[in-house]
Design a protein around this motif. Structure first.
Motif, PDB file in Angstrom:
ATOM      1  N   GLY A   7       0.781  -1.225   0.000  1.00 35.07           N
ATOM      2  CA  GLY A   7       0.000   0.000   0.000  1.00 35.07           C
ATOM      3  C   GLY A   7       0.814   1.277   0.000  1.00 35.07           C
ATOM      4  N   THR A   8       2.093   1.183  -0.307  1.00 33.39           N
ATOM      5  CA  THR A   8       2.976   2.348  -0.326  1.00 33.39           C
ATOM      6  C   THR A   8       3.672   2.423  -1.674  1.00 33.39           C
ATOM      7  OG1 THR A   8       3.352   2.142   2.058  1.00 33.39           O
ATOM      8  CG2 THR A   8       4.894   3.506   0.825  1.00 33.39           C
ATOM      9  N   ALA A   9       3.730   3.609  -2.249  1.00 30.54           N
ATOM     10  CA  ALA A   9       4.401   3.829  -3.531  1.00 30.54           C
ATOM     11  C   ALA A   9       5.765   4.459  -3.295  1.00 30.54           C
ATOM     12  CB  ALA A   9       3.562   4.731  -4.429  1.00 30.54           C
ATOM     13  N   TYR A  10       6.749   4.033  -4.075  1.00 33.22           N
ATOM     14  CA  TYR A  10       8.113   4.541  -3.963  1.00 33.22           C
ATOM     15  C   TYR A  10       8.512   5.139  -5.312  1.00 33.22           C
ATOM     16  CZ  TYR A  10       8.100   1.704   0.247  1.00 33.22           C
ATOM     17  OH  TYR A  10       7.782   1.165   1.473  1.00 33.22           O
ATOM     18  N   TYR A  11       8.795   6.443  -5.313  1.00 32.57           N
ATOM     19  CA  TYR A  11       9.132   7.168  -6.533  1.00 32.57           C
ATOM     20  C   TYR A  11      10.608   7.559  -6.508  1.00 32.57           C
ATOM     21  CZ  TYR A  11       4.039   8.084  -6.526  1.00 32.57           C
ATOM     22  OH  TYR A  11       2.676   7.979  -6.477  1.00 32.57           O
ATOM     23  N   ALA A  12      11.279   7.428  -7.649  1.00 32.41           N
ATOM     24  CA  ALA A  12      12.647   7.921  -7.800  1.00 32.41           C
ATOM     25  C   ALA A  12      12.616   9.259  -8.519  1.00 32.41           C
ATOM     26  CB  ALA A  12      13.494   6.928  -8.595  1.00 32.41           C
ATOM     27  N   ARG A  13      13.435  10.192  -8.065  1.00 28.25           N
ATOM     28  CA  ARG A  13      13.541  11.482  -8.744  1.00 28.25           C
ATOM     29  C   ARG A  13      14.811  11.506  -9.570  1.00 28.25           C
ATOM     30  NH1 ARG A  13      15.268  16.904  -5.821  1.00 28.25           N
ATOM     31  NH2 ARG A  13      17.285  16.092  -6.499  1.00 28.25           N
TER      32      ARG A  13
ATOM     33  N   ALA B  79      18.761  11.276  -6.807  1.00 32.69           N
ATOM     34  CA  ALA B  79      19.284  11.877  -5.584  1.00 32.69           C
ATOM     35  C   ALA B  79      18.317  11.724  -4.429  1.00 32.69           C
ATOM     36  CB  ALA B  79      19.580  13.363  -5.803  1.00 32.69           C
ATOM     37  N   ALA B  80      17.073  11.307  -4.704  1.00 37.76           N
ATOM     38  CA  ALA B  80      16.074  11.228  -3.647  1.00 37.76           C
ATOM     39  C   ALA B  80      14.974  10.252  -4.028  1.00 37.76           C
ATOM     40  CB  ALA B  80      15.479  12.609  -3.380  1.00 37.76           C
ATOM     41  N   PHE B  81      14.314   9.720  -3.008  1.00 39.83           N
ATOM     42  CA  PHE B  81      13.121   8.911  -3.181  1.00 39.83           C
ATOM     43  C   PHE B  81      11.961   9.588  -2.475  1.00 39.83           C
ATOM     44  CE2 PHE B  81      12.874   4.565  -4.932  1.00 39.83           C
ATOM     45  CZ  PHE B  81      14.115   4.496  -5.535  1.00 39.83           C
ATOM     46  N   PHE B  82      10.768   9.401  -3.019  1.00 35.16           N
ATOM     47  CA  PHE B  82       9.561   9.900  -2.379  1.00 35.16           C
ATOM     48  C   PHE B  82       8.694   8.698  -2.026  1.00 35.16           C
ATOM     49  CE2 PHE B  82      11.244  13.402  -4.700  1.00 35.16           C
ATOM     50  CZ  PHE B  82      10.947  14.528  -3.944  1.00 35.16           C
ATOM     51  N   VAL B  83       8.213   8.672  -0.806  1.00 31.30           N
ATOM     52  CA  VAL B  83       7.435   7.557  -0.289  1.00 31.30           C
ATOM     53  C   VAL B  83       6.020   8.051  -0.017  1.00 31.30           C
ATOM     54  CG1 VAL B  83       7.267   5.814   1.524  1.00 31.30           C
ATOM     55  CG2 VAL B  83       9.518   6.608   0.766  1.00 31.30           C
ATOM     56  N   GLN B  84       5.019   7.431  -0.667  1.00 31.29           N
ATOM     57  CA  GLN B  84       3.632   7.893  -0.561  1.00 31.29           C
ATOM     58  C   GLN B  84       2.725   6.789  -0.034  1.00 31.29           C
ATOM     59  OE1 GLN B  84       1.491   8.707  -4.228  1.00 31.29           O
ATOM     60  NE2 GLN B  84       0.372  10.388  -3.256  1.00 31.29           N
TER      61      GLN B  84
ATOM     62  N   LEU C 214      -0.581   5.184  -0.140  1.00 29.28           N
ATOM     63  CA  LEU C 214      -1.611   5.200  -1.165  1.00 29.28           C
ATOM     64  C   LEU C 214      -3.021   5.184  -0.585  1.00 29.28           C
ATOM     65  CD1 LEU C 214      -0.022   2.873  -3.858  1.00 29.28           C
ATOM     66  CD2 LEU C 214      -0.176   5.366  -3.847  1.00 29.28           C
ATOM     67  N   GLY C 215      -3.134   5.130   0.743  1.00 27.57           N
ATOM     68  CA  GLY C 215      -4.433   5.273   1.378  1.00 27.57           C
ATOM     69  C   GLY C 215      -4.760   6.728   1.650  1.00 27.57           C
ATOM     70  N   SER C 216      -3.811   7.442   2.275  1.00 25.42           N
ATOM     71  CA  SER C 216      -4.026   8.842   2.635  1.00 25.42           C
ATOM     72  C   SER C 216      -3.478   9.817   1.601  1.00 25.42           C
ATOM     73  CB  SER C 216      -3.357   9.138   3.983  1.00 25.42           C
ATOM     74  OG  SER C 216      -1.936   9.003   3.879  1.00 25.42           O
ATOM     75  N   GLY C 217      -2.535   9.367   0.769  1.00 27.36           N
ATOM     76  CA  GLY C 217      -1.908  10.252  -0.204  1.00 27.36           C
ATOM     77  C   GLY C 217      -0.731  11.026   0.356  1.00 27.36           C
ATOM     78  N   LYS C 218      -0.431  10.908   1.647  1.00 28.26           N
ATOM     79  CA  LYS C 218       0.677  11.645   2.254  1.00 28.26           C
ATOM     80  C   LYS C 218       2.009  11.147   1.703  1.00 28.26           C
ATOM     81  CE  LYS C 218      -1.671  12.781   6.586  1.00 28.26           C
ATOM     82  NZ  LYS C 218      -1.642  12.660   8.063  1.00 28.26           N
ATOM     83  N   THR C 219       2.930  12.097   1.485  1.00 24.20           N
ATOM     84  CA  THR C 219       4.217  11.786   0.860  1.00 24.20           C
ATOM     85  C   THR C 219       5.373  12.276   1.724  1.00 24.20           C
ATOM     86  OG1 THR C 219       3.226  11.963  -1.342  1.00 24.20           O
ATOM     87  CG2 THR C 219       5.616  12.058  -1.222  1.00 24.20           C
ATOM     88  N   ARG C 220       6.409  11.434   1.839  1.00 22.26           N
ATOM     89  CA  ARG C 220       7.645  11.813   2.531  1.00 22.26           C
ATOM     90  C   ARG C 220       8.811  11.666   1.569  1.00 22.26           C
ATOM     91  NH1 ARG C 220       8.958   8.036   5.504  1.00 22.26           N
ATOM     92  NH2 ARG C 220       7.300   6.533   5.053  1.00 22.26           N
ATOM     93  N   ARG C 221       9.898  12.388   1.855  1.00 21.33           N
ATOM     94  CA  ARG C 221      11.075  12.379   0.987  1.00 21.33           C
ATOM     95  C   ARG C 221      12.268  11.793   1.725  1.00 21.33           C
ATOM     96  NH1 ARG C 221      13.686  17.239  -2.602  1.00 21.33           N
ATOM     97  NH2 ARG C 221      15.877  16.635  -2.408  1.00 21.33           N
TER      98      ARG C 221
END
Length: 717
Positions: free
Chosen positions: A561-567, A576-581, A583-590
């Motif tokens: 239930g969590t998405a991991y994005y590469a920038r 240089a960074a990943f973003f962790v979201q 997918l239930g609440s939409g909240k994102t951390r870096r």
């Protein structure tokens, strides 16, 4: 070092006599000219010879080495950067590296230390006067001459990553250019802005190493060493007191606060010839920084301006708008199993081993999958290990199964010999006793087999695109890859081939679907009106969606239930960074990295830890995704290995020599490794590169896929 079977016997007219050593870019040989002159010949690795960037870097090394040839460097004798394998010959310098000297005899005494510092500073002054920055000054790149009259004299070698002031060559691979823990802080955070001050920083670190036997930023691994360099204070240990003020200024965090190489030379000249006993300090042991002291990682490079353009596995994805499509497609389900595709009896595999149980009569085995003398059959890395056996495909064999106990072939399914204009080959997809492969009719379709008996269950006639088992269904791209952003997808019942639903995506991604919880899928809908949607895997119905984070991000993976994005950075293909979201609440951390990484495959996520294989630096990184902090990195000495797998509380990776390494997932420390299954002596790098398929642990038995073949060994105790 003796020559290996695949080493050249002559390069550019120089007779090769032995190996001197191996570096990141190539192998260094001892050579001799026709007149008897002894030279050191550096030959670029075969794997880099066709890489335009590495060839450009090698040309730069030659230019830089020629510009700085002098009293404290090894002069260039000859070179050919345009050869099939580029090479450069320099005058041979008999001696040991500083690293070897300290390792064998311990720290230098005051006289040797003062001479080392003075000659290194003079060498750097000449290098900088030639408008060159070395960028990798470290103990293994400092030679101490041996012989009458020259004993202890210094030579600086290896300008492989040096940069001329007027050079336009820029690193595009994402590699950390240098060697922690002798790099300056700006080499991690601003690698394209380095100047002569980085060499002065490295000089200070080398002097500490020569005096104490350790770097001032020593740590258990390169990742922590980098962190200490950027954020920590240097540990000077037993550095003699007269050197401390100078070395401390060399190790200043800001480049502008460091002296120039010429100023270092002047200050060294003012040091006393003898060191009074009362001015000596007791030797201190290098401090080990525990993982728990980590706070914020180094500042990453700035936000990228455009997406990476590449065909690697980690391709940046554009989003899509999900549309319902009416009408039928030309996809046919076939439930027959023509005799023309069967080579051996189906019942040969009926006695399958249950998942998780050690196969009866198992012994360690390896199989090179060599072809029969009368059959041109060449297997690549298209193999997938499973508790039922190892399933492999090739251009000549649609599917074969190796027995999990013996490695012998249980059965094979022939590939049509029909000539086609193109043919793709994917690793078999194995799930709960079913195996999905490219169709044996060479139409670019999909065949479904029973992995126990080898019976073909059904077929989707092609041409089709990618396919994968997700959310309890087989998801298939119905269109071939092409220039259009629009593609159709369908889901099928895995055992019967019954079509469950069909949809159309406007997307540049060939794989926009990800596994979701309890019979659901996630679909990447960025680029249209949606974000990341959650779908019912059996009906295709949309259950909800969240807005994706903005920016040029690639959805690397979805887990629990969590998405991991590469920038992506600029046009470098590194992150240089990943973003962790959530997918239930939409909240994102870096999560930021202390340097830019070049991931080769989607990260492995287990619990609150994310493991990333950094291809550019040949390391495995572990990050605490809950707190957004780094945990550890594997040793750079491990070099290239496969993607990692998590089994029963351990991480496993396949090594190039066909051994399997077990790591502690909490610390990255080696638990143990198996013996190599194949004799890899004399094999090239390309032959030894492991498959992307991670090792499988089943019933206390490990199965691995590598360049030399397939193997099975007992788990590491």
């Amino acid at each position: 070092m003796t020559l290996r079977e695949n080493d050249p016997r002559s390069v550019g007219g120089y007779r090769i006599e032995s190996r001197i050593g191996t570096g990141g870019m190539g192998v260094v040989y001892l050579g001799r000219s026709a007149s008897g002159r002894v030279v050191a010949v550096k030959v670029v690795h075969t794997r880099y010879a066709d890489n335009a960037e590495f060839r450009a870097r090698f040309r730069q090394e030659i230019v830089a080495a020629r510009r700085v040839s002098g009293a404290f460097t090894a002069p260039v004798v000859d070179a050919d950067p345009e050869a099939e394998r580029p090479w450069m010959a320099t005058a041979f310098v008999p001696g040991r590296t500083l690293a070897e000297r300290v390792d064998e005899a311990g720290p230098l005494d005051w006289h040797a230390l003062r001479r080392l510092g003075t000659e290194l500073a003079e060498a750097l002054r000449e290098i900088h006067r030639a408008e060159v920055v070395h960028r990798d000054l470290k103990p293994s790149n400092v030679l101490l001459l041996e012989g009458e009259g020259d004993d202890g004299a210094v030579r600086v070698i290896d300008f492989g990553i040096s940069r001329a002031a007027d050079s336009d060559v820029r690193t595009q691979t994402g590699m950390v250019m240098g060697s922690p823990p002798f790099m300056a802080p700006e080499q991690f955070s601003r690698p394209h802005e380095v100047g002569p001050a980085v060499d002065v920083f490295s000089l200070g670190a080398v002097l500490v190493y020569a005096a104490t036997g350790h770097s001032p930023f020593e740590a258990e691994n390169a990742y922590l060493a980098a962190y200490n360099t950027v954020h920590g204070e240097p540990v000077l240990g037993g550095l003699p007191e007269p050197l401390r003020p100078l070395v401390s200024s060399c190790l200043a965090k800001e480049p502008a606060d460091r002296p120039t190489s010429g100023e270092v030379l002047e200050r060294l000249a003012g040091l006393p010839e003898e060191l009074p006993d009362e001015e000596r300090t007791d030797t201190e042991q290098p401090s080990r920084v525990p993982v728990t002291v980590l706070s914020e990682p180094a500042t990453p490079p700035s936000e990228p301006k455009r997406r990476r353009s590449t065909s690697r596995l980690w391709a940046a994805l554009a989003g899509a708008t999900l549309l319902v499509v009416a009408g039928a497609a030309s996809v046919t389900v076939v439930n027959d199993d023509p005799a023309s595709t069967v080579d051996q009896a189906d019942q040969a595999g009926s006695q399958a081993t249950p998942s998780g149980a050690t196969p009866a009569g198992w012994k360690p085995w390896h199989n090179a999958l060599e072809p029969d003398e009368d059959e041109a059959m060449s297997f690549g890395p298209a193999c997938t290990p499973d508790a039922l056996g190892v399933f492999c495909s090739s251009e000549q064999v649609a599917l074969m199964r190796l027995n999990p106990a013996t490695g012998n072939v249980d059965w094979t399914k022939s590939m049509s010999r029909k000539q086609v204009s193109s043919f793709s080959l994917s690793e078999p997809v194995v799930h709960e006793g079913l195996v999905f492969v490219n169709s044996a009719d060479r139409s670019e379709g999909v065949d479904a087999f029973d992995g126990r008996t080898g019976k073909r269950l059904w077929r989707l006639r092609g041409p089709l695109g990618e396919f994968d088992h997700l959310g309890g269904v087989l998801v298939v791209r119905l269109d071939e890859l092409g220039t259009s952003d629009t593609a159709r997808y369908a889901a099928y019942e895995p055992r019967t081939g019954e079509e469950l639903w069909r949809r159309e995506l406007t997307a540049t991604s060939s794989s926009p679907f990800y596994e979701g919880p309890e019979g659901t899928l996630y679909a990447d809908l960025r680029g249209g009106s949606g974000g990341i949607a959650r779908l019912d895997a059996r009906t295709g119905r949309t259950l909800g969606s969240v807005e994706a984070p903005k920016g040029d991000l690639w959805l690397a993976t979805v887990h629990d239930g969590t998405a991991y994005y590469a920038r992506w950075e600029d046009d470098t293909g590194v992150s240089a960074a990943f973003f962790v979201q959530d997918l239930g609440s939409g909240k994102t951390r870096r999560i930021d990295f202390p340097w830019s990484v070049e991931p080769e495959a989607p990260p492995l996520v287990h619990g609150d830890t994310m493991y990333i294989f950094d291809y550019g630096n040949e390391t495995l990184l572990a990050l605490d995704v809950e707190r957004g902090k780094p945990l550890w990195t594997s040793s750079r000495e491990l070099r290239v290995f496969s993607e990692p797998a998590f089994h029963e509380g351990r991480l496993y990776v396949t090594m190039p020599d066909t051994s399997i390494l077990a790591l502690d997932p909490g610390t990255g420390k080696e638990i143990g490794r198996t013996s190599p299954s194949f004799d890899t002596q004399g094999r090239s790098f390309e032959e030894l590169t492991p498959s992307s398929v991670p090792p499988l642990l089943a019933g206390g038995v490990l199965y691995g896929v590598s360049g030399p073949g397939i193997f099975s060994v007992a788990d590491v105790p």
